[in-house]
Design an enzyme around this catalytic site. Structure first.
Site, short mmCIF file in Angstrom:
data_model
loop_
_atom_site.label_atom_id
_atom_site.label_comp_id
_atom_site.label_asym_id
_atom_site.label_seq_id
_atom_site.Cartn_x
_atom_site.Cartn_y
_atom_site.Cartn_z
N GLY A 9 50.94 -3.29 -9.16
CA GLY A 9 49.90 -3.91 -8.34
C GLY A 9 49.17 -4.99 -9.14
N GLY A 12 47.03 -8.06 -7.57
CA GLY A 12 45.82 -7.82 -6.80
C GLY A 12 44.54 -8.21 -7.53
N GLN A 13 43.41 -7.94 -6.88
CA GLN A 13 42.12 -8.38 -7.41
C GLN A 13 41.85 -7.82 -8.81
OE1 GLN A 13 38.55 -6.75 -5.68
NE2 GLN A 13 37.26 -8.42 -6.40
N ASP A 35 54.62 -6.10 -9.23
CA ASP A 35 54.06 -6.00 -7.88
C ASP A 35 55.22 -5.99 -6.90
OD1 ASP A 35 52.29 -6.28 -5.51
OD2 ASP A 35 50.80 -6.80 -7.03
N ILE A 36 54.90 -5.80 -5.63
CA ILE A 36 55.98 -5.73 -4.63
C ILE A 36 56.50 -7.10 -4.25
CG2 ILE A 36 54.39 -5.65 -2.66
CD1 ILE A 36 56.66 -3.32 -1.84
N ASP A 53 58.60 -1.70 -6.43
CA ASP A 53 58.07 -1.11 -5.20
C ASP A 53 57.50 0.26 -5.56
OD1 ASP A 53 57.58 0.13 -2.83
OD2 ASP A 53 59.60 -0.14 -1.98
N TYR A 143 41.51 5.61 3.66
CA TYR A 143 41.47 5.22 2.25
C TYR A 143 40.71 6.26 1.43
CZ TYR A 143 40.01 2.36 -1.79
OH TYR A 143 39.76 1.87 -3.05
N LYS A 147 41.99 8.81 -1.58
CA LYS A 147 41.40 8.80 -2.91
C LYS A 147 40.89 10.20 -3.27
CE LYS A 147 42.20 4.60 -4.18
NZ LYS A 147 43.18 4.35 -5.24
N ILE A 173 33.93 -4.45 -6.16
CA ILE A 173 34.10 -5.28 -7.36
C ILE A 173 34.02 -6.77 -7.00
CG2 ILE A 173 35.61 -5.81 -9.33
CD1 ILE A 173 34.84 -2.89 -9.33
N1 SER Z 1 36.22 -2.01 -2.49
C1 SER Z 1 36.81 -0.91 -1.82
C2 SER Z 1 36.82 -1.10 -0.35
O1 SER Z 1 35.91 -1.73 0.13
C3 SER Z 1 36.10 0.35 -2.15
O2 SER Z 1 36.80 1.03 -3.12
O3 SER Z 1 37.68 -0.61 0.31
#
Ligand code: SER
Length: 319
Positions: A9, A12-13, A35-36, A53, A143, A147, A173
């Protein structure tokens, strides 16, 4: 011999900035970005890059064997807002990738795992202010569910199979290099881009929605520090609460107005408001501060200054 690292990944950010940081620490040849797809030119062209993947065990395994990987940072995930649109895809991606990496560690192909958790593990029954490490956790997003479940599995693999897995619950973040994708806290990045481009922003959360946030440099520091710490000082093997600052959209807008007085913000809350409402306003991260000496550095006005400076360079000096 230096540690060999695989970042899954990496486009990503967080993955992209982590890649640059780890390459500076451990050497270009020891950090493999993957990354994919080839979705981030800066990453793809800046060092070793592989297509991996995360949902395909063989795909991860081939890369681990090819580079004799010791440590994996699993940064691939579907975030909160997108996850609500594709619940089963979010479940599959977030859980399958974690199991693959944990199982590679269990089978001793790799020695160490970093896996990010999130403030999304908390839900509307959690105390909202200064949320403690150990408290009610009833996440309402897919999500958040992935987690929370993931945290349980990390702790289980540590206890039962001696897997050295380390994790932090990231807040929102804020960064300028790579855009976030599909999160509820994304407004706090978009707002700076729009401030520079258009001097106005339509916010998808209400003015007074307070959420825990952190500047990317602090998030990367936390990630590097928890992975560098002695195994014996990592006492929590589910995931550590991690905090820096908390703010509302109105407070970011006011901070931006100190630099762009005619900046205008409007509020049009959408489905993401409900997600934000279910999350804590602030986090108690005393265990991270105690166990591996976590300390944040950036406050809201520091972040605003840096974001506006960097984005102004990006948009206005390339015209
Ligand atoms: N930044 C993430 C989200 O907004 C939270 O872990 O999904």
């Amino acid at each position: 011999m230096s540690e060999k690292i695989l970042i899954i990944g990496a486009c990503g950010q967080i993955g992209s900035e982590l890649t640059f940081k780890l390459r500076r620490i451990y050497g270009e040849e020891n950090v493999i970005a993957s990354d994919i797809s080839y979705s981030n030119e800066n990453i793809v062209n800046s060092g070793i890059f592989e297509i991996v993947d995360a949902q395909d065990y063989a795909s991860v395994m081939v890369c681990v064997e090819k580079y004799k990987i010791d440590t994996i940072y699993l940064m691939a995930a579907m975030l909160s807002a997108t996850g609500e649109k594709y619940p089963m895809k979010a479940w599959d991606l977030n859980m399958t990738s974690l199991f693959h990496v944990l199982n590679l560690a269990r089978a001793k192909f790799i020695k160490k795992v970093f896996w990010p958790s999130s403030i999304a593990v908390y839900g509307s029954t959690t105390p909202k202010e200064y949320t403690p490490q150990y408290t009610i956790m009833e996440p309402s997003t897919v999500y958040g569910i992935t987690k929370q479940v993931g945290e349980r599995w990390c702790e289980y693999y540590y206890n039962k199979y001696d897997v050295d897995v380390r994790s932090i619950r990231y807040p929102g973040i804020i960064s300028w290099k790579t855009l976030p994708g599909g999160g509820t806290t994304d407004y706090a990045v978009e707002i700076y881009h729009e401030a520079i481009k258009n001097k106005s922003y339509e916010c998808f959360l209400k003015a007074d929605t307070e959420l825990p946030m952190m500047f990317m440099d602090d998030a990367i520091k936390a990630t590097v520090d928890i992975m560098k710490a002695k195994a014996s000082s990592i006492k929590i093997r589910s995931s550590y609460n991690l905090a820096a600052i908390s703010f509302t959209p109105k407070e970011v807008a006011d901070s931006i107005k100190k630099h762009i007085p005619d900046f205008n913000i409007e509020y049009k809350p959408d489905y993401r408001q409900e997600i934000a409402n279910s999350w804590p306003k602030s986090i108690n991260d005393s265990y991270a501060r105690q166990d591996w000496k976590w300390k944040h550095k950036f406050l809201l006005d520091d972040i605003t200054k840096e974001m506006l400076f960097q984005l102004d360079k990006k948009y206005n000096q390339t015209k």
